[in-house]
Enzyme design. Structure first.
Site, short mmCIF file in Angstrom:
data_model
loop_
_atom_site.label_atom_id
_atom_site.label_comp_id
_atom_site.label_asym_id
_atom_site.label_seq_id
_atom_site.Cartn_x
_atom_site.Cartn_y
_atom_site.Cartn_z
N HIS A 185 3.04 15.09 2.20
CA HIS A 185 2.33 16.34 1.98
C HIS A 185 1.50 16.72 3.22
O HIS A 185 0.53 16.05 3.53
CB HIS A 185 1.43 16.17 0.76
CG HIS A 185 0.65 17.37 0.35
ND1 HIS A 185 -0.71 17.43 0.44
CD2 HIS A 185 1.06 18.55 -0.16
CE1 HIS A 185 -1.12 18.60 -0.01
NE2 HIS A 185 -0.08 19.29 -0.39
N HIS A 229 -1.27 25.45 6.50
CA HIS A 229 -1.35 25.55 5.04
C HIS A 229 -1.93 26.88 4.56
O HIS A 229 -1.53 27.41 3.53
CB HIS A 229 -2.18 24.41 4.46
CG HIS A 229 -2.33 24.50 2.97
ND1 HIS A 229 -3.39 25.12 2.36
CD2 HIS A 229 -1.51 24.10 1.98
CE1 HIS A 229 -3.23 25.07 1.05
NE2 HIS A 229 -2.10 24.47 0.78
CA CA Z 1 2.43 22.97 0.40
#
Ligand code: CA
Length: 347
Positions: A43, A85
């Site tokens: 992630h 992000h």
């Molecule tokens: Ca993501």
């Protein structure tokens, strides 16, 4: 920064087959257990250890044995896909110091207002809150000069490492805020598909899982842009305002059937699959499996576990009780180590 990357890569190339043989063997046995072995999705790279989405974090995640490395994607002013992000810059870079006059009226600095050349001048740091405090206070505190990287730089890095290491680590790109990009005059999904195709990723059996929170965009990617790539519908809470979708509906049997008509899997939030207060599974996993959907919950963080649960307990719930197909994690090494121990016990 490039020097750091090259040093890490050189280190990997020289010592990768010896000191890190375990990670290599793990991926080999992953291939052997293709059906039963869950996918470990790094992630934002190895974001538990290095600033998220940097090339350095991707290298570390690769070496920790990730099956997929995630790239969140936004567009620059000059239409370059950046691995970032947020649509904003100030929580993870020093933009407010380098370009203090470039905020919009809401006080925020948008990546889409900067050219790639400008974005490359920024220094990336650990994620901070609006008041400047660190979101994860026990993570990286060093002073190395990290930079933003483009999607193509990340793809080239993973491809190069795959060639050097004889592995097949995949990409797990997320199209961020497609409706917002469209309102800004940009079609981000078309550009993502174009870049992927340029690097040889276009088919269902290519090692790419393309994710998005916006179900309208998932359907558009499948039906209008005619992509054959595997697609993952991310699930949110309506209150997060990730898109104008009704996520309560998408989690129902009817909603899951709609998802299964165009996508291969779902990316639910951990509380969507497990009710921690009641210590029991929700119905989402069994319902999604009925529709043949892959289930990749987010996000396993060794330093931010569900209330009163340890890391092994959390992973037992995901992999032994719920039998999910993979997990997004900031701590790839913890999940890879857990799965390796599980395999050793059952082999
Ligand atoms: Ca993501």
């Amino acid at each position: 920064m490039k020097n750091i990357v090259f040093c890490i890569i050189a280190f990997l190339c020289i010592f990768g087959r010896g000191a890190f043989a375990d990670a290599n063997e793990s991926s080999q046995s992953n291939a052997d257990h293709a059906k039963s072995s869950p996918s470990v999705v790094a992630h934002r790279g190895a974001s538990g250890y290095l600033p998220e989405h940097t090339l350095e974090a991707a290298v570390l995640a690769y070496n920790q044995g990730a099956d997929y490395i995630e790239q969140d994607l936004v567009l620059s002013q000059d239409n370059v896909l950046i691995v970032l992000h947020d649509i904003h810059l100030e929580r993870t870079t020093d933009v407010e110091h380098q370009f203090p006059n470039r905020a919009r009226e809401d006080g925020r600095f948008y990546a889409i207002d900067f050219t790639l050349a400008e974005l490359k001048q920024l220094h990336v740091h650990e994620r901070a809150n609006a008041d400047g405090s660190l979101v994860f206070p026990n993570r990286y505190k060093g002073q190395a000069a990290f930079s933003l990287a483009t999607f193509e730089e990340h793809i080239a890095l993973v491809n190069t490492l795959n060639q050097v290491r004889g592995r097949n680590v995949g990409l797990y790109p997320e199209i961020k805020a497609p409706a917002w990009h469209r309102a800004e005059g940009k079609d981000i999904s078309s550009q993502v598909l174009t870049v992927l195709k340029r690097h040889g990723y276009a088919d269902a059996d290519d090692p790419v899982l393309l994710q998005c929170f916006d179900f309208n965009e998932i359907k558009r990617i499948r039906h209008t842009l005619n992509s054959e790539l595997r697609l993952i519908q991310l699930l949110a809470e309506n209150s997060w305002q990730e898109s104008n979708n009704d996520y309560d509906y998408l989690k129902t049997n009817e909603g899951l059937a709609e998802i299964a008509a165009v996508a291969q899997g779902i990316g639910p939030w951990f509380p969507h699959v497990y009710d921690v207060e009641r210590s029991q599974a929700t119905s989402l996993v069994t319902d999604a499996k009925k529709h043949g959907l892959l289930i990749h919950p987010y996000t396993f963080r060794a330093d931010q576990l569900p209330a009163n649960m340890t890391a092994p307990q959390t992973l037992d719930i995901l992999f032994k009780q719920l039998e999910v197909d993979g997990v997004f994690t900031d701590h790839t090494d913890t999940v890879v180590g857990y799965l390796r121990r599980q395999r050793a016990e059952t082999d």
